[in-house]
Write a protein that holds these residues in place. Sequence first.
Motif, mmCIF file in Angstrom:
data_model
loop_
_atom_site.group_PDB
_atom_site.id
_atom_site.type_symbol
_atom_site.label_atom_id
_atom_site.label_comp_id
_atom_site.label_asym_id
_atom_site.label_seq_id
_atom_site.Cartn_x
_atom_site.Cartn_y
_atom_site.Cartn_z
ATOM 1 N N ALA A 329 5.883 -8.981 8.276
ATOM 2 C CA ALA A 329 5.219 -8.819 6.974
ATOM 3 C C ALA A 329 4.891 -7.351 6.725
ATOM 4 O O ALA A 329 4.485 -6.636 7.641
ATOM 5 N N LYS A 330 5.069 -6.938 5.485
ATOM 6 C CA LYS A 330 4.704 -5.561 5.132
ATOM 7 C C LYS A 330 3.896 -5.623 3.841
ATOM 8 O O LYS A 330 4.367 -6.186 2.834
ATOM 9 N N ILE A 331 2.696 -5.066 3.910
ATOM 10 C CA ILE A 331 1.855 -5.048 2.713
ATOM 11 C C ILE A 331 2.136 -3.767 1.944
ATOM 12 O O ILE A 331 2.236 -2.688 2.538
ATOM 13 N N LEU A 332 2.290 -3.886 0.644
ATOM 14 C CA LEU A 332 2.588 -2.712 -0.180
ATOM 15 C C LEU A 332 1.288 -2.020 -0.562
ATOM 16 O O LEU A 332 0.309 -2.686 -0.899
ATOM 17 N N GLY A 333 1.306 -0.694 -0.504
ATOM 18 C CA GLY A 333 0.130 0.046 -0.974
ATOM 19 C C GLY A 333 -0.865 0.348 0.112
ATOM 20 O O GLY A 333 -0.623 0.106 1.295
ATOM 21 N N PRO A 334 -2.017 0.877 -0.305
ATOM 22 C CA PRO A 334 -2.989 1.406 0.654
ATOM 23 C C PRO A 334 -3.762 0.331 1.422
ATOM 24 O O PRO A 334 -3.614 -0.855 1.146
ATOM 25 N N ALA A 335 -4.584 0.775 2.356
ATOM 26 C CA ALA A 335 -5.369 -0.118 3.207
ATOM 27 C C ALA A 335 -6.305 -0.994 2.385
ATOM 28 O O ALA A 335 -6.623 -0.679 1.243
ATOM 29 N N ALA A 336 -6.730 -2.102 3.007
ATOM 30 C CA ALA A 336 -7.532 -3.103 2.295
ATOM 31 C C ALA A 336 -8.793 -2.514 1.674
ATOM 32 O O ALA A 336 -9.225 -2.936 0.611
ATOM 33 N N GLU A 337 -9.390 -1.527 2.332
ATOM 34 C CA GLU A 337 -10.693 -1.021 1.872
ATOM 35 C C GLU A 337 -10.628 -0.357 0.502
ATOM 36 O O GLU A 337 -11.608 -0.328 -0.211
ATOM 37 N N CYS A 338 -9.482 0.242 0.169
ATOM 38 C CA CYS A 338 -9.504 0.993 -1.083
ATOM 39 C C CYS A 338 -8.686 0.325 -2.177
ATOM 40 O O CYS A 338 -8.285 0.957 -3.137
ATOM 41 N N ARG A 339 -8.436 -0.967 -2.020
ATOM 42 C CA ARG A 339 -7.643 -1.616 -3.059
ATOM 43 C C ARG A 339 -8.498 -2.570 -3.904
ATOM 44 O O ARG A 339 -9.507 -3.090 -3.454
ATOM 45 N N ALA A 340 -8.044 -2.787 -5.119
ATOM 46 C CA ALA A 340 -8.687 -3.777 -5.981
ATOM 47 C C ALA A 340 -8.245 -5.164 -5.506
ATOM 48 O O ALA A 340 -7.545 -5.277 -4.510
ATOM 49 N N GLY A 341 -8.638 -6.197 -6.207
ATOM 50 C CA GLY A 341 -8.487 -7.568 -5.704
ATOM 51 C C GLY A 341 -7.102 -8.174 -5.764
ATOM 52 O O GLY A 341 -6.943 -9.286 -6.264
ATOM 53 N N LEU A 342 -6.122 -7.460 -5.262
ATOM 54 C CA LEU A 342 -4.788 -8.067 -5.185
ATOM 55 C C LEU A 342 -4.032 -7.504 -4.003
ATOM 56 O O LEU A 342 -4.318 -6.394 -3.532
ATOM 57 N N VAL A 343 -3.095 -8.308 -3.503
ATOM 58 C CA VAL A 343 -2.310 -7.840 -2.368
ATOM 59 C C VAL A 343 -0.855 -8.280 -2.564
ATOM 60 O O VAL A 343 -0.568 -9.445 -2.795
ATOM 61 N N SER A 344 0.045 -7.280 -2.515
ATOM 62 C CA SER A 344 1.471 -7.554 -2.651
ATOM 63 C C SER A 344 2.121 -7.322 -1.300
ATOM 64 O O SER A 344 1.720 -6.429 -0.555
ATOM 65 N N PHE A 345 3.136 -8.132 -1.010
ATOM 66 C CA PHE A 345 3.760 -8.014 0.312
ATOM 67 C C PHE A 345 5.206 -8.488 0.277
ATOM 68 O O PHE A 345 5.624 -9.205 -0.642
ATOM 69 N N VAL A 346 5.942 -8.056 1.296
ATOM 70 C CA VAL A 346 7.283 -8.583 1.517
ATOM 71 C C VAL A 346 7.340 -9.041 2.970
ATOM 72 O O VAL A 346 6.587 -8.556 3.819
ATOM 73 N N ILE A 347 8.232 -9.992 3.251
ATOM 74 C CA ILE A 347 8.397 -10.453 4.633
ATOM 75 C C ILE A 347 9.873 -10.338 4.984
ATOM 76 O O ILE A 347 10.726 -10.887 4.277
ATOM 77 N N GLU A 348 10.095 -9.583 6.035
ATOM 78 C CA GLU A 348 11.473 -9.262 6.417
ATOM 79 C C GLU A 348 12.332 -10.514 6.560
ATOM 80 O O GLU A 348 11.913 -11.496 7.198
ATOM 81 N N GLY A 349 13.477 -10.482 5.945
ATOM 82 C CA GLY A 349 14.442 -11.574 6.111
ATOM 83 C C GLY A 349 14.135 -12.813 5.288
ATOM 84 O O GLY A 349 14.819 -13.829 5.418
ATOM 85 N N VAL A 350 13.086 -12.767 4.463
ATOM 86 C CA VAL A 350 12.721 -13.955 3.678
ATOM 87 C C VAL A 350 12.597 -13.543 2.215
ATOM 88 O O VAL A 350 11.978 -12.517 1.906
ATOM 89 N N SER A 351 13.165 -14.356 1.322
ATOM 90 C CA SER A 351 13.105 -13.994 -0.098
ATOM 91 C C SER A 351 11.719 -14.262 -0.679
ATOM 92 O O SER A 351 11.119 -15.320 -0.427
ATOM 93 N N SER A 352 11.235 -13.300 -1.473
ATOM 94 C CA SER A 352 9.904 -13.450 -2.084
ATOM 95 C C SER A 352 9.872 -14.658 -3.008
ATOM 96 O O SER A 352 8.880 -15.392 -3.070
#
Length: 414
Positions: A329-352
Amino acid sequence: MEPKQKKTFNPIEIREDFPILNQTIHRERPLVYFDNGASTQHPRQVIEAMDDCYVRTYANVHRGIHWLSEQSSAQYEQARTSVRRFINASHGNEVIFTSGTTGSINLIARSWGDANVKSGDEILLTMLEHHSNIVPWQQLAERTGAVVKFIQLTEAGELDLDHMHSLLSSRTKIVSFASVSNVLGCRTPVAELTAMAKTVGALVVVDAAQSVPHDKTDVQSWGADFIAFSGHKMLGPSGVGVLWGRQSILEEMQPFLGGGSMIDQVTTDGFTWGELPARFEAGTPPIVEAIGLGSAIEYLENIDVDQIEEHEQVLVKRAYELITEIDGAKILGPAAECRAGLVSFVIEGVSSQDISILLDQLGIAIRAGHHCAMPLHKQLGIKASCRASFYLYNTLDEVEKMGEALKKVVQRLR
Ligand code: 7TS
């Protein structure tokens, strides 16, 4: 109406106001709604305010001298007052009702842009932008011969202020950027970017679609010239949004849409414009939708935006941890502490897309795709990502459920 005493924040109690959340789908699975970045749900109070207008007080606004029209006009203007208070604008004349963020940005590009931008001028955007804050400027550039440039991101996924500095010049006419990225979730330093843009005298536009619903907004402290946001991302209905503009600039601007309401006099020889804000609200506006937005604002004011932000931080932090536990799994963007209430991610080898389809089967609504930010996805070297975006009615329990479901789904898809 001034806001009442604020309620103590409790997402479980809040959920009782949202009938749509209290249902099961796909073989009795409780619905988990994590697509708030796209659009949020509506509390009973908003539904009832709109329903009440249709049942008791609906008529066109600012036209008829009859009771119904006076009622709906007063409610429509009350909604404008609520918006003014919510974003700390200095005057209601600075609050223009539009169809949404997209409508607001197009209004600026047409009305201010066509009159002020010339061939060779530069429009500065960032690599974080939603298509709504790219395409209207590209269209303006096509009409005028101006050039659109993009501020790059640092390795950490934040705006590269040195790059911005190097791009600013006397040719920079407009600087337009999002206050929160709808993909990376990072907040941009609005006041700092504005101050930088002002050193070259550029017009500053803030796409605040993803921040106004979640963070305290003070347009006066930001110092920008325009901000745009949408009602449907902050518990209000679709079809209505806001353009806030500095009064001195709006006064000088020609309306881009002509028609009823925006004029003072019309003769067979021509017309004169009306006063603000009607000048930019040609035709019948989204009357009941604006009233619904006013009601959504009163609902949010009863809660305390700081507490919403804190709650979303808890959810996003946990989501971040749970997603990170997944292999590849790879989370897009900065660390959890400085982000607003959303999280985008991709997972290697698996289609979003596949992740989103299978999560939906488990009752969990997230978004997969490019989230109307194709240049950003291209820059990140991906075509699509998954995004879970939270709001005040989401719970930690739901985030835990998503974490478990995600593990199962990824296992199945591998
Ligand atoms: N700007 C940003 C930052 C946005 O996130 C969106 C919508 C818009 C502008 C356009 O808003 P509209 O109300 O005019 O459509 N964002 C999304 C999203 O992220 N998923 O669906 C819509």
